[in-house]
Design a protein around this motif. Structure first.
Motif, PDB file in Angstrom:
ATOM      1  N   GLU A  71      23.342  -6.337  -4.694  1.00 48.19           N
ATOM      2  CA  GLU A  71      24.350  -5.600  -5.057  1.00 48.19           C
ATOM      3  C   GLU A  71      24.295  -4.210  -4.192  1.00 48.19           C
ATOM      4  OE1 GLU A  71      27.115  -5.459  -8.753  1.00 48.19           O
ATOM      5  OE2 GLU A  71      25.978  -7.262  -8.428  1.00 48.19           O
ATOM      6  N   ALA A  72      23.027  -3.607  -4.755  1.00 45.73           N
ATOM      7  CA  ALA A  72      22.940  -2.395  -4.333  1.00 45.73           C
ATOM      8  C   ALA A  72      23.046  -2.110  -2.787  1.00 45.73           C
ATOM      9  CB  ALA A  72      21.656  -1.866  -4.719  1.00 45.73           C
ATOM     10  N   VAL A  73      22.483  -3.035  -2.353  1.00 44.92           N
ATOM     11  CA  VAL A  73      22.338  -2.938  -0.984  1.00 44.92           C
ATOM     12  C   VAL A  73      23.823  -3.031  -0.259  1.00 44.92           C
ATOM     13  CG1 VAL A  73      21.395  -4.381   1.159  1.00 44.92           C
ATOM     14  CG2 VAL A  73      20.092  -3.921  -0.527  1.00 44.92           C
ATOM     15  N   ILE A 109      25.582   0.199  -0.781  1.00 47.16           N
ATOM     16  CA  ILE A 109      24.938   1.064   0.046  1.00 47.16           C
ATOM     17  C   ILE A 109      25.791   0.859   1.673  1.00 47.16           C
ATOM     18  CG2 ILE A 109      23.080   1.710   1.608  1.00 47.16           C
ATOM     19  CD1 ILE A 109      21.253   1.298  -1.186  1.00 47.16           C
ATOM     20  N   ALA A 110      25.831  -0.583   1.833  1.00 43.53           N
ATOM     21  CA  ALA A 110      26.430  -0.819   3.033  1.00 43.53           C
ATOM     22  C   ALA A 110      28.188  -0.314   2.952  1.00 43.53           C
ATOM     23  CB  ALA A 110      26.180  -2.074   3.239  1.00 43.53           C
ATOM     24  N   ASP A 111      28.535  -0.663   1.709  1.00 40.38           N
ATOM     25  CA  ASP A 111      30.001  -0.306   1.760  1.00 40.38           C
ATOM     26  C   ASP A 111      30.150   1.075   1.930  1.00 40.38           C
ATOM     27  OD1 ASP A 111      30.736  -2.937   1.401  1.00 40.38           O
ATOM     28  OD2 ASP A 111      30.810  -2.859  -0.763  1.00 40.38           O
ATOM     29  N   GLU A 112      29.145   1.798   1.241  1.00 39.03           N
ATOM     30  CA  GLU A 112      29.317   3.361   1.240  1.00 39.03           C
ATOM     31  C   GLU A 112      29.137   3.787   2.572  1.00 39.03           C
ATOM     32  OE1 GLU A 112      29.932   5.666  -1.261  1.00 39.03           O
ATOM     33  OE2 GLU A 112      30.453   3.752  -2.615  1.00 39.03           O
ATOM     34  N   ARG A 133      33.739   5.104   8.405  1.00 37.33           N
ATOM     35  CA  ARG A 133      35.019   5.214   8.427  1.00 37.33           C
ATOM     36  C   ARG A 133      36.079   6.353   8.439  1.00 37.33           C
ATOM     37  NH1 ARG A 133      37.707   1.577   4.776  1.00 37.33           N
ATOM     38  NH2 ARG A 133      36.024   0.538   5.354  1.00 37.33           N
ATOM     39  N   LEU A 134      35.444   7.046   7.286  1.00 42.34           N
ATOM     40  CA  LEU A 134      35.888   8.774   7.005  1.00 42.34           C
ATOM     41  C   LEU A 134      35.631   9.567   8.419  1.00 42.34           C
ATOM     42  CD1 LEU A 134      34.875   9.357   3.389  1.00 42.34           C
ATOM     43  CD2 LEU A 134      37.145   9.350   4.315  1.00 42.34           C
ATOM     44  N   GLU A 135      34.341   9.322   8.850  1.00 45.93           N
ATOM     45  CA  GLU A 135      33.968  10.085  10.230  1.00 45.93           C
ATOM     46  C   GLU A 135      34.937   9.867  11.093  1.00 45.93           C
ATOM     47  OE1 GLU A 135      31.268  13.020  11.365  1.00 45.93           O
ATOM     48  OE2 GLU A 135      31.326  12.231   9.331  1.00 45.93           O
ATOM     49  N   GLN A 136      35.293   8.531  11.068  1.00 46.99           N
ATOM     50  CA  GLN A 136      36.165   8.070  12.403  1.00 46.99           C
ATOM     51  C   GLN A 136      37.464   8.611  12.216  1.00 46.99           C
ATOM     52  OE1 GLN A 136      34.950   6.141  14.871  1.00 46.99           O
ATOM     53  NE2 GLN A 136      36.684   6.436  15.912  1.00 46.99           N
TER      54      GLN A 136
END
Lengths: 122, 575
Positions: free
Chosen positions: B537-539, B542-545, B551-554
């Motif tokens: 779940e954590a992974v 993390i991956a989602d984040e 995406r925010l960067e993009q």
């Protein structure tokens, strides 16, 4: 063997019982056994002859036998002492041992003297 | 031994063996050769027989013809008397080996008339001696002359001459004489015959009679001085010289099995020494005879000869009884390896028992002798005699390298060890069987009280009679003493159950551990599973984040592109 036959005696018949009954009561058959010619043998013979001639003159037969020459006879006749005079007849059978110097005893042995008579004679 | 004999022979006087069993050992060779010997004793003690046997054995064994001059018995009586002992006198007389002469003296026929001598007797004897070339002479009983011939003076002088004459003749002579009140002989013959005097005796103690022989004197020779018992039986005279034997017997280090395996183990695993003396003592019915029977059977199996003296049971009874514990003795009896000799102890005197034992042992030549039991001899207060008897038997057997096993009954009332103390010193291996009374039971225990020359076990073993024979079991020794019988079985059961419980406990524990392990493992598995899912779940988060950041960067870039701003500055600030 020395043999002395002073008396004239009929030869004994075959039947012994008859002989005893017929034999005169005062006839004597004597045998003297000696051991050689010792002084004791000679003394015994002399003494015996004296007694015989005095009491049995003419009615006795005496045979003198030297045991040295006939040793087997000692056993057959049951002799142990020497000299031994055997009175074969008349009965009872007697052995008179010694050198016959005691005349009274010899006479007693030969039944020639009663004990009473011996005492009387003393 | 032979060396010593050889050494002394030039010094000691020559001797003529009598051939009488045992007598030649006592006198170390026999009677003095060429001299007269006086044999004296009371009526019926065997003087005549002694003389006759001396002659018969001399004629048959040593080629020395003999003359027997009897003053009492007739020739016919003599021939009859010894025929019962297996001597054929008629045959010997015909072959000129023996001459008999019966001297008959009838007192009533004799009249002494003066001096005389016994020369006629000399002639008579001399004639008999010469006729067969005799080397031996017996005069039985010359004292009868005193009754026949009144003149003692002559007689004494002549007897003196006779004995001298016998010496000159060089014949070995026996003169017998009746025992007197205070002197050895009634007429004091010992005055004339002084080279060798032998006394025979016939004593009755406590209703049992014993014949004894003693060498009173033996000029110029050593001899045994004790009283020796002797025996007159169908084979003649036999004297027992056993006490003269010292402690110089040969010792064997060979070991023989006792027939009981566990007992052998108690004795270094090898058993008894050959030629040793074993005592099995214990109270009544404890298995002494069984132990003895085991030993006998084992010996027979090895092919040895066993002589079994039983004094209480008949052989048949004993064999039947032993069969019940699986010991088969009868086949060995039939094979001739085992021989029973059953007599009541009261049947003869002690000495006679010794004599009988001696005789049978010599006859049978056994490797092993069993006496069962020895204490039956001890009828009255005869401890000393019994002890001597046993000592003699032990000595005799030891010299012959015969292993002896005695059983002894001890009364339960007294101390078992002290009651046998009389003979303990004679015994090499002493097995003690004792009963142990506990919990209303009587059980048997066995231990080795002593065993010379080996490291024997000090353990008490329980002694069990089974149908396969005697078995020995280890006994339990607890706080209350030695446990035997049912107490032992109870103890065994108790211990068994304890072991069982323990085993159960261990099993239980083992299972519990396994269960716990499984529990722990299960827990670990779930936790790992939980952790795994959490991790995943954590992974994922993390991956989602990161995706979000990307995406925010993009988005920012897109924005900047559209606003025509410097891209680099914005990126570095945000991350």
């Amino acid at each position: 063997m020395m043999e002395e036959k002073n008396a004239s005696i009929k030869s004994p018949p075959a039947d012994f019982d008859q002989t005893i009954s017929k034999w005169p009561k005062d006839k004597y058959v004597l045998r003297l056994y000696v051991t050689g010619t010792t002084s004791r043998s000679i003394l015994a013979l002399t003494n015996l002859k004296k007694i015989c001639s005095q009491y049995l003159e003419g009615r006795y037969e005496l045979e003198v036998i030297d045991l040295f020459q006939h040793p087997a006879l000692a056993k057959d006749e049951q002799i142990i002492a020497a000299p031994t005079l055997i009175k074969k007849l008349p009965l009872p059978f007697r052995r008179i041992i010694g050198d016959m110097s005691n005349k009274e005893k010899v006479l007693m042995g030969l039944d020639l003297k009663e004990l009473k008579n011996i005492k009387d004679s003393r | 031994m032979s060396k010593a004999k050889h050494k002394t022979s030039p010094v000691s006087i020559p001797k003529s063996p009598t051939g009488i069993q045992g007598f030649d050992e006592i006198t170390m060779g026999g009677l003095p050769t060429g001299r007269p010997t006086l044999v004296c004793g009371g009526a019926g003690c065997g003087k005549t027989l002694f003389g006759l046997e001396f002659l018969v054995r001399g004629a048959t064994q040593f080629d020395e013809p003999g003359v027997f001059m009897s003053f009492e018995e007739t020739n016919e009586e003599l021939i009859m008397n010894v025929a019962s002992l297996g001597f054929d006198l008629n045959d010997l007389i015909d072959n000129k080996k023996i001459a008999l002469d019966h001297v008959h003296i009838e007192r009533s026929e004799i009249e002494e008339t003066g001096e005389y001598d016994l020369e006629a007797l000399f002639i008579r004897l001399g004639y008999a001696i010469d006729s067969i070339g005799a080397k031996r002479v017996v005069l039985d009983t010359i004292e009868s002359l005193f009754a026949g011939l009144p003149n003692q003076l002559i007689l004494r002088a002549e007897l003196r001459r006779l004995f001298r004459w016998l010496k000159v003749k060089g014949v070995t002579a026996i003169i017998t004489g009746e025992r007197g009140d205070e002197t050895l002989t009634r007429q004091g013959l010992e005055e004339y015959v002084s080279d060798c005097v032998i006394m025979l005796d016939h004593r009755v103690t406590e209703q049992t009679s014993t014949r004894r022989l003693r060498v009173v004197k033996f000029r110029g020779s050593t001899h045994g001085t004790n009283e020796y018992p002797f025996l007159i039986d169908e084979s003649g005279f036999s004297v027992l010289p056993v006490t003269s034997l010292g402690l110089e017997h040969i010792v064997s280090s060979e070991r023989i099995s006792s027939g009981i395996k566990a007992l052998d183990e108690m004795l270094e695993g090898k058993g008894y020494y050959r030629g040793s003396t074993i005592l099995v003592s214990g109270t009544a019915g404890i298995g002494k005879t069984s132990t003895a029977a085991h030993f006998a059977e084992a010996a027979c199996k090895r092919g040895e000869r066993v002589l079994y003296f039983c004094f209480e049971e008949s052989p048949n009874q004993l064999m039947r009884n032993m069969l019940s514990i699986g010991i088969k003795l009868e086949p060995w009896v039939k094979k001739g390896l085992l021989r029973f000799q059953a007599t009541r102890p009261t049947f003869y005197g002690l000495e006679m028992h010794l004599a009988v034992t001696h005789k049978y042992v010599n006859e049978f030549k056994p490797d092993i002798v069993i006496l069962d039991p020895i204490n039956t001899f001890d009828v009255a207060d005869k401890e000393f005699e019994v002890r001597t008897l046993l000592m003699r038997i032990v000595d005799f057997l030891k010299v012959n390298q015969i292993t002896a096993l005695f059983t002894s009954l001890t009364s339960s009332a007294c101390n078992t060890e002290s009651s046998d103390v009389g003979i303990s010193s004679l015994i090499d291996t002493w097995l003690l069987l004792r009963d142990i009374e506990l919990n209303g039971e009587r059980n048997r225990g066995m231990y080795v009280l002593k065993s010379r020359g080996m490291a024997n076990s000090n353990q008490i073993r329980e002694f069990v009679l089974t149908n396969r024979g005697v078995e020995l079991r280890d006994v339990y020794i607890g706080a209350s003493g030695v446990l035997t019988g049912s107490a032992r079985i109870a103890q065994e059961a108790h211990e068994n159950s304890e072991v069982l419980t323990r085993k159960h406990e261990i099993e239980f524990k083992k299972r519990e551990i396994a269960r716990k392990r499984r529990e722990v493992e299960a827990k670990v598995a779930t936790m790992l599973a939980d952790f795994g899912s959490e991790e995943a779940e954590a992974v994922k988060i993390i991956a989602d984040e990161q995706e979000m950041i990307a995406r925010l960067e993009q988005d920012k870039k897109e924005m900047a592109k559209s606003r025509k701003a410097k891209v680099g500055d914005i990126v570095t600030n945000n991350i």
